[in-house]
Design a protein around this motif. Structure first.
Motif, PDB file in Angstrom:
ATOM      1  N   PHE A 192       0.957  -1.194  -0.139  1.00  0.00           N
ATOM      2  CA  PHE A 192      -0.138   0.265   0.082  1.00  0.00           C
ATOM      3  C   PHE A 192       0.873   1.359   0.091  1.00  0.00           C
ATOM      4  O   PHE A 192       0.651   2.085  -0.684  1.00  0.00           O
ATOM      5  CB  PHE A 192      -0.758   0.169   1.274  1.00  0.00           C
ATOM      6  N   GLU A 193       1.763   1.351   0.867  1.00  0.00           N
ATOM      7  CA  GLU A 193       2.576   2.354   0.998  1.00  0.00           C
ATOM      8  C   GLU A 193       3.334   2.891  -0.397  1.00  0.00           C
ATOM      9  O   GLU A 193       3.122   4.022  -0.880  1.00  0.00           O
ATOM     10  CB  GLU A 193       3.740   2.186   1.960  1.00  0.00           C
ATOM     11  N   LYS A 194       3.949   1.930  -1.109  1.00  0.00           N
ATOM     12  CA  LYS A 194       4.530   2.114  -2.223  1.00  0.00           C
ATOM     13  C   LYS A 194       3.611   2.426  -3.431  1.00  0.00           C
ATOM     14  O   LYS A 194       3.670   3.424  -4.258  1.00  0.00           O
ATOM     15  CB  LYS A 194       5.282   0.852  -2.856  1.00  0.00           C
ATOM     16  N   ASN A 195       2.211   1.600  -3.539  1.00  0.00           N
ATOM     17  CA  ASN A 195       1.343   2.190  -4.491  1.00  0.00           C
ATOM     18  C   ASN A 195       0.778   3.620  -4.335  1.00  0.00           C
ATOM     19  O   ASN A 195       0.519   4.119  -5.346  1.00  0.00           O
ATOM     20  CB  ASN A 195       0.345   1.121  -4.529  1.00  0.00           C
ATOM     21  N   GLU A 239       0.186   4.087  14.688  1.00  0.00           N
ATOM     22  CA  GLU A 239       0.112   2.747  15.227  1.00  0.00           C
ATOM     23  C   GLU A 239       1.386   1.776  14.799  1.00  0.00           C
ATOM     24  O   GLU A 239       1.642   0.740  15.464  1.00  0.00           O
ATOM     25  CB  GLU A 239      -1.105   1.999  14.235  1.00  0.00           C
ATOM     26  N   GLY A 240       2.247   2.480  13.972  1.00  0.00           N
ATOM     27  CA  GLY A 240       3.511   1.609  13.792  1.00  0.00           C
ATOM     28  C   GLY A 240       3.200   0.461  12.877  1.00  0.00           C
ATOM     29  O   GLY A 240       4.183  -0.557  12.889  1.00  0.00           O
ATOM     30  N   LYS A 241       2.280   0.053  12.273  1.00  0.00           N
ATOM     31  CA  LYS A 241       1.771  -1.166  11.410  1.00  0.00           C
ATOM     32  C   LYS A 241       2.604  -1.102   9.897  1.00  0.00           C
ATOM     33  O   LYS A 241       3.001  -1.977   9.582  1.00  0.00           O
ATOM     34  CB  LYS A 241       0.349  -1.454  11.306  1.00  0.00           C
ATOM     35  N   LEU A 242       2.626   0.256   9.214  1.00  0.00           N
ATOM     36  CA  LEU A 242       3.448   0.246   8.151  1.00  0.00           C
ATOM     37  C   LEU A 242       4.929   0.711   8.438  1.00  0.00           C
ATOM     38  O   LEU A 242       5.265   1.038   9.332  1.00  0.00           O
ATOM     39  CB  LEU A 242       2.558   1.641   7.268  1.00  0.00           C
ATOM     40  N   LYS A 243       5.638   0.202   7.343  1.00  0.00           N
ATOM     41  CA  LYS A 243       6.956  -0.011   7.612  1.00  0.00           C
ATOM     42  C   LYS A 243       7.524   1.369   7.946  1.00  0.00           C
ATOM     43  O   LYS A 243       8.294   1.623   8.940  1.00  0.00           O
ATOM     44  CB  LYS A 243       7.660  -0.352   6.284  1.00  0.00           C
ATOM     45  N   ARG A 244       7.217   2.724   7.243  1.00  0.00           N
ATOM     46  CA  ARG A 244       7.874   3.776   7.753  1.00  0.00           C
ATOM     47  C   ARG A 244       7.538   4.321   8.911  1.00  0.00           C
ATOM     48  O   ARG A 244       8.127   4.946   9.630  1.00  0.00           O
ATOM     49  CB  ARG A 244       7.342   4.892   6.457  1.00  0.00           C
ATOM     50  N   SER A 245       5.896   4.203   9.325  1.00  0.00           N
ATOM     51  CA  SER A 245       5.554   4.554  10.771  1.00  0.00           C
ATOM     52  C   SER A 245       6.335   3.554  11.912  1.00  0.00           C
ATOM     53  O   SER A 245       6.631   4.273  12.745  1.00  0.00           O
ATOM     54  CB  SER A 245       4.097   4.491  10.748  1.00  0.00           C
ATOM     55  N   PHE A 246       6.727   2.428  11.452  1.00  0.00           N
ATOM     56  CA  PHE A 246       7.524   1.680  12.356  1.00  0.00           C
ATOM     57  C   PHE A 246       8.774   2.182  12.650  1.00  0.00           C
ATOM     58  O   PHE A 246       9.376   2.148  13.677  1.00  0.00           O
ATOM     59  CB  PHE A 246       7.557   0.221  12.013  1.00  0.00           C
ATOM     60  N   VAL A 247       9.548   2.567  11.456  1.00  0.00           N
ATOM     61  CA  VAL A 247      10.913   2.997  11.625  1.00  0.00           C
ATOM     62  C   VAL A 247      10.682   4.484  12.596  1.00  0.00           C
ATOM     63  O   VAL A 247      11.502   4.695  13.491  1.00  0.00           O
ATOM     64  CB  VAL A 247      11.446   3.232  10.161  1.00  0.00           C
ATOM     65  N   LEU A 263      17.424   6.147   7.203  1.00  0.00           N
ATOM     66  CA  LEU A 263      17.757   4.933   7.832  1.00  0.00           C
ATOM     67  C   LEU A 263      16.982   3.514   7.025  1.00  0.00           C
ATOM     68  O   LEU A 263      17.507   2.502   7.105  1.00  0.00           O
ATOM     69  CB  LEU A 263      16.725   5.077   9.305  1.00  0.00           C
ATOM     70  N   MET A 264      15.827   4.049   6.266  1.00  0.00           N
ATOM     71  CA  MET A 264      15.277   3.001   5.600  1.00  0.00           C
ATOM     72  C   MET A 264      16.291   2.447   4.511  1.00  0.00           C
ATOM     73  O   MET A 264      16.042   0.972   4.250  1.00  0.00           O
ATOM     74  CB  MET A 264      13.916   3.311   4.962  1.00  0.00           C
ATOM     75  N   GLN A 265      16.790   3.396   4.050  1.00  0.00           N
ATOM     76  CA  GLN A 265      17.682   3.177   2.918  1.00  0.00           C
ATOM     77  C   GLN A 265      18.970   2.285   3.288  1.00  0.00           C
ATOM     78  O   GLN A 265      19.472   1.503   2.785  1.00  0.00           O
ATOM     79  CB  GLN A 265      17.978   4.319   1.986  1.00  0.00           C
ATOM     80  N   LEU A 266      19.496   2.843   4.474  1.00  0.00           N
ATOM     81  CA  LEU A 266      20.596   2.244   5.176  1.00  0.00           C
ATOM     82  C   LEU A 266      20.166   0.618   5.384  1.00  0.00           C
ATOM     83  O   LEU A 266      20.929  -0.081   5.299  1.00  0.00           O
ATOM     84  CB  LEU A 266      20.820   2.931   6.343  1.00  0.00           C
ATOM     85  N   GLY A 267      18.836   0.367   5.941  1.00  0.00           N
ATOM     86  CA  GLY A 267      18.442  -1.042   6.053  1.00  0.00           C
ATOM     87  C   GLY A 267      18.435  -1.824   4.776  1.00  0.00           C
ATOM     88  O   GLY A 267      18.443  -3.012   4.898  1.00  0.00           O
TER      89      GLY A 267
END
Length: 330
Positions: free
Chosen positions: A82-85, A177-185, A120-124
């Motif tokens: 969903f985030e990407k789309n 909520e931290g369910k989506l990847k970006r919000s979790f990070v 951070l996401m790109q680093l991962g």
């Protein structure tokens, strides 16, 4: 709050603000107003929250109050990726509006927290320098500029700006909520880290940006398939990056071949698909194409000193070669 470079850019053409009515874009709306920048709005309703309808209606009221045009699109996306789309749907819509109505600048409300989250996401993922620092104040696209005026401000500063003035904004509860990847990070890593070390991280980004200017290739993208790269110590990497955008992955042997040819001041065709034309201070990268060219075109290309190896593609695709000749006619 807005740098002079950004203000100069925004005064140079029509502006479209990518709006959501969240903290970031709402604060940017009023900051731009205070700075006297003229702009219109575009908003996408993803139809995943009941509140989104109220956000769109409020955005319409805001646009009417400040006498601005507003462009609205409603989309329905599946839950997978969903985030990407959602991101792709937004940028596709914004790009269409810019092209159709002649907006030269697409203004984005990314702030420092977003920049650090991206890092951070790109680093991962195991990214390189270009990907790690993907966000910059000014970024040239094919038909318009991406402009990010808020990259030196934290989200908390923007929220304080709105709260102190009693200005209305909306909070997307799913981001908490931290369910989506970006919000979790954001919730688990970037936000707590910035709360403790913001000053140091900001200074590090300034140093790294200065280093990046020296380390990254100097690439001018004319359109989707034409790249002009400064012929310096980073030229091979620049050609490699352009080739990837043309869906060709260069091997080490091909990179060595390229380096040898450029050292000898000669052009080269790589994988039978990529034409790399040598022209002193620059190289011209296009798909490789053989074509029977008109005498008029061949003479004009010769006068403008365009690399012979690229001329077939330029002729076959009707490229206005005067637009790129300034790099090669010195």
């Amino acid at each position: 709050m807005i740098s002079q470079n950004v203000l100069d850019r925004l005064s140079a053409g029509a502006n479209l603000l990518a709006f959501s009515h969240g903290i970031d874009s709402t604060a940017l709306f009023y900051i731009l107003e205070e700075a006297g920048v003229k702009f219109d709005l575009a908003i996408v309703d993803h139809n995943v929250r009941e509140q989104s309808k109220f956000e769109v209606e409020s955005a319409k009221e805001l646009a009417s109050k400040f006498d601005k045009k507003i462009y609205i699109k409603s989309v329905n996306l599946g839950k997978s990726n969903f985030e990407k789309n959602a991101r792709e749907a937004r940028y596709e819509f914004f790009g269409e509006i810019c092209q159709k109505f002649g907006y030269e600048n697409l203004i984005l409300a990314h702030q420092f927290d977003d920049k650090f989250e991206w890092f951070l996401m790109q680093l991962g993922k195991g990214a390189g320098l270009k990907e790690l620092f993907g966000m910059s104040e000014l970024e040239k696209r094919e038909r318009f500029w991406l402009v990010r005026p808020l990259l030196n401000l934290r989200k908390k500063e923007l929220q304080n700006y709105l709260d102190e003035r009693g200005l209305r904004y909306f909070v997307d509860e799913t981001n908490l909520e931290g369910k989506l990847k970006r919000s979790f990070v954001r919730l688990n890593f970037s936000e707590p880290f910035l709360d403790e070390y913001f000053g140091g991280v900001k200074k590090s980004f300034e140093f790294l940006e200065a280093d990046r200017q020296n380390l990254l290739p100097n690439i001018t993208k004319i359109d989707d398939e034409i790249f002009i790269i400064k012929n310096d110590s980073n030229v091979v990497r620049g050609v490699d990056m352009a080739a990837k955008e043309l869906n060709v992955l260069l091997s080490k042997a091909q990179k060595d071949e390229l380096s040898t040819n450029l050292a000898k001041q000669t052009s080269v065709v790589l994988s039978g698909k990529i034409a790399v034309g040598y022209a002193n201070e620059f190289v011209l990268v296009t798909p490789f194409c053989k074509a029977v060219m008109s005498k008029k075109f061949k003479e004009k290309a010769r006068i403008l000193k365009l690399p012979a190896i690229n001329r077939g593609y330029l002729f076959a695709n009707g490229v206005q070669i005067e637009n790129i000749s300034k790099f090669f006619s010195k």
